[in-house]
Enzyme design. Sequence first.
Site, PDB file in Angstrom:
ATOM      1  N   ARG A 209       0.807  -1.227   0.000  1.00  0.00           N
ATOM      2  CA  ARG A 209       0.000   0.000   0.000  1.00  0.00           C
ATOM      3  C   ARG A 209       0.839   1.276   0.000  1.00  0.00           C
ATOM      4  O   ARG A 209       0.621   2.165  -0.821  1.00  0.00           O
ATOM      5  CB  ARG A 209      -0.904   0.012   1.249  1.00  0.00           C
ATOM      6  CG  ARG A 209      -1.937  -1.041   1.228  1.00  0.00           C
ATOM      7  CD  ARG A 209      -2.330  -1.461   2.654  1.00  0.00           C
ATOM      8  NE  ARG A 209      -2.978  -2.741   2.607  1.00  0.00           N
ATOM      9  CZ  ARG A 209      -2.338  -3.897   2.460  1.00  0.00           C
ATOM     10  NH1 ARG A 209      -1.025  -3.937   2.369  1.00  0.00           N
ATOM     11  NH2 ARG A 209      -3.011  -5.017   2.390  1.00  0.00           N
ATOM     12  N   THR A 210       1.753   1.371   0.951  1.00  0.00           N
ATOM     13  CA  THR A 210       2.479   2.636   1.134  1.00  0.00           C
ATOM     14  C   THR A 210       3.294   2.969  -0.114  1.00  0.00           C
ATOM     15  O   THR A 210       3.234   4.089  -0.635  1.00  0.00           O
ATOM     16  CB  THR A 210       3.402   2.545   2.369  1.00  0.00           C
ATOM     17  OG1 THR A 210       2.631   2.035   3.455  1.00  0.00           O
ATOM     18  CG2 THR A 210       3.965   3.888   2.739  1.00  0.00           C
TER      19      THR A 210
ATOM     20  N   LYS B 273      25.823  -4.254  -1.773  1.00  0.00           N
ATOM     21  CA  LYS B 273      27.297  -4.235  -1.856  1.00  0.00           C
ATOM     22  C   LYS B 273      27.894  -3.500  -0.668  1.00  0.00           C
ATOM     23  O   LYS B 273      29.085  -3.191  -0.649  1.00  0.00           O
ATOM     24  CB  LYS B 273      27.732  -3.527  -3.144  1.00  0.00           C
ATOM     25  CG  LYS B 273      27.240  -4.177  -4.419  1.00  0.00           C
ATOM     26  CD  LYS B 273      27.692  -3.338  -5.618  1.00  0.00           C
ATOM     27  CE  LYS B 273      26.946  -3.739  -6.882  1.00  0.00           C
ATOM     28  NZ  LYS B 273      27.047  -2.705  -7.919  1.00  0.00           N
TER      29      LYS B 273
ATOM     30  N   ARG C  82      11.233   3.420   3.883  1.00  0.00           N
ATOM     31  CA  ARG C  82      10.778   2.481   4.930  1.00  0.00           C
ATOM     32  C   ARG C  82      12.002   1.697   5.357  1.00  0.00           C
ATOM     33  O   ARG C  82      12.764   1.207   4.512  1.00  0.00           O
ATOM     34  CB  ARG C  82       9.694   1.541   4.386  1.00  0.00           C
ATOM     35  CG  ARG C  82       9.341   0.441   5.387  1.00  0.00           C
ATOM     36  CD  ARG C  82       8.145  -0.360   4.976  1.00  0.00           C
ATOM     37  NE  ARG C  82       6.917   0.394   5.151  1.00  0.00           N
ATOM     38  CZ  ARG C  82       5.697  -0.113   4.961  1.00  0.00           C
ATOM     39  NH1 ARG C  82       5.565  -1.390   4.600  1.00  0.00           N
ATOM     40  NH2 ARG C  82       4.620   0.622   5.143  1.00  0.00           N
TER      41      ARG C  82
ATOM     42  N   HIS D 160       4.690   5.577  11.745  1.00  0.00           N
ATOM     43  CA  HIS D 160       4.230   5.390  10.355  1.00  0.00           C
ATOM     44  C   HIS D 160       3.224   6.531  10.120  1.00  0.00           C
ATOM     45  O   HIS D 160       2.015   6.333  10.092  1.00  0.00           O
ATOM     46  CB  HIS D 160       3.570   4.021  10.205  1.00  0.00           C
ATOM     47  CG  HIS D 160       3.292   3.592   8.799  1.00  0.00           C
ATOM     48  ND1 HIS D 160       3.375   4.453   7.711  1.00  0.00           N
ATOM     49  CD2 HIS D 160       2.916   2.387   8.292  1.00  0.00           C
ATOM     50  CE1 HIS D 160       3.058   3.783   6.611  1.00  0.00           C
ATOM     51  NE2 HIS D 160       2.784   2.536   6.937  1.00  0.00           N
TER      52      HIS D 160
END
Length: 309
Positions: free
Chosen positions: A57-58, A85, A107, A135
């Site tokens: 969703r986000t 890396k 996120r 959030h």
Amino acid sequence: MLKNKDLLGLKDCTAEEIYEILDTAEQMKKLLNSDCKQSDMLRGKALVTLFYENSTRTRSSFELAAKYLGASEVNISVATSSVQKGETLIDTGETLDAMNVDYIVIRHPMAGAPKLLSEHVKASVLNGGDGMHEHPTQALLDMFTVREKYGKIEGLKIAILGDIKHSRVAMSNLFGLKKLGAEVYMYAPATMMPKDIDKLGAHIAKSREEAVEGADAVMGLRIQLERQHGGLFPSLSEYAKYYGVNDAVLKYAKKDAIVLHPGPVNRGVELTPQVIDGEKSLILEQVKNGVAVRMALLKLLGEYREAHL
Ligand code: CP
């Protein structure tokens, strides 16, 4: 106008800023619901999504929000990026800055990662969820959904049930809802209730029924299995039986109460399928509102950037 270049959490937002975001999201929802959901408000701007954890969703709603407002957008798949890396978060951020990116949505499993990034980049950083911390865009879309139903937030009773301890959604909602004058009741297994959350203004209920009694909105939370080490509840079926939201529990709420869940839902655990798909559920409306709220944030942070940077 917003007071910062970034959106890192609701703890540091004022009530006025939250109202401005919700009011702007109302305009954005009209655009989203129109036949041609396209504007050139952000033409020439660029947004990157940088997700170190999974999302449906986000991430997609930020990407769509950028597209609908005419910005370019790119997703960095962390699994195939130079992070693998050994590139540090700050080096990744400075690399994106060098490409004149305007917005970075991040996120990250570590609380505080968006703040760290924001201190090293010129781009506006939007927190798409950091560890067990905040959030903010989820809480804003939750508040938008509540306000759309009731026309206000002040004075409402909101019950939040589930894995409060590991939930960044619960934290951001608590900060935001309290700033707008709601009463927030929380209920969870003792092992999933953070210590001292009452000091932040939450009412800790002694039972599911007490939390839901007379509530205007009932929010179930996903069990964050990825953030715990097991043993916090006996089994999923016992969790559903004693802590989940079902039709019998909802009888304690106000007659026209709404049901919310940030998603993804563990069907039959946090909410029964009847509740998820029932008439009180606004779960899919929350998803739509998520696009409108994220469009609003891109617009408002864009205005801040025009004025200050
Ligand atoms: N609610 C939420 O953050 O959903 P995603 O994990 O799908 O982004």
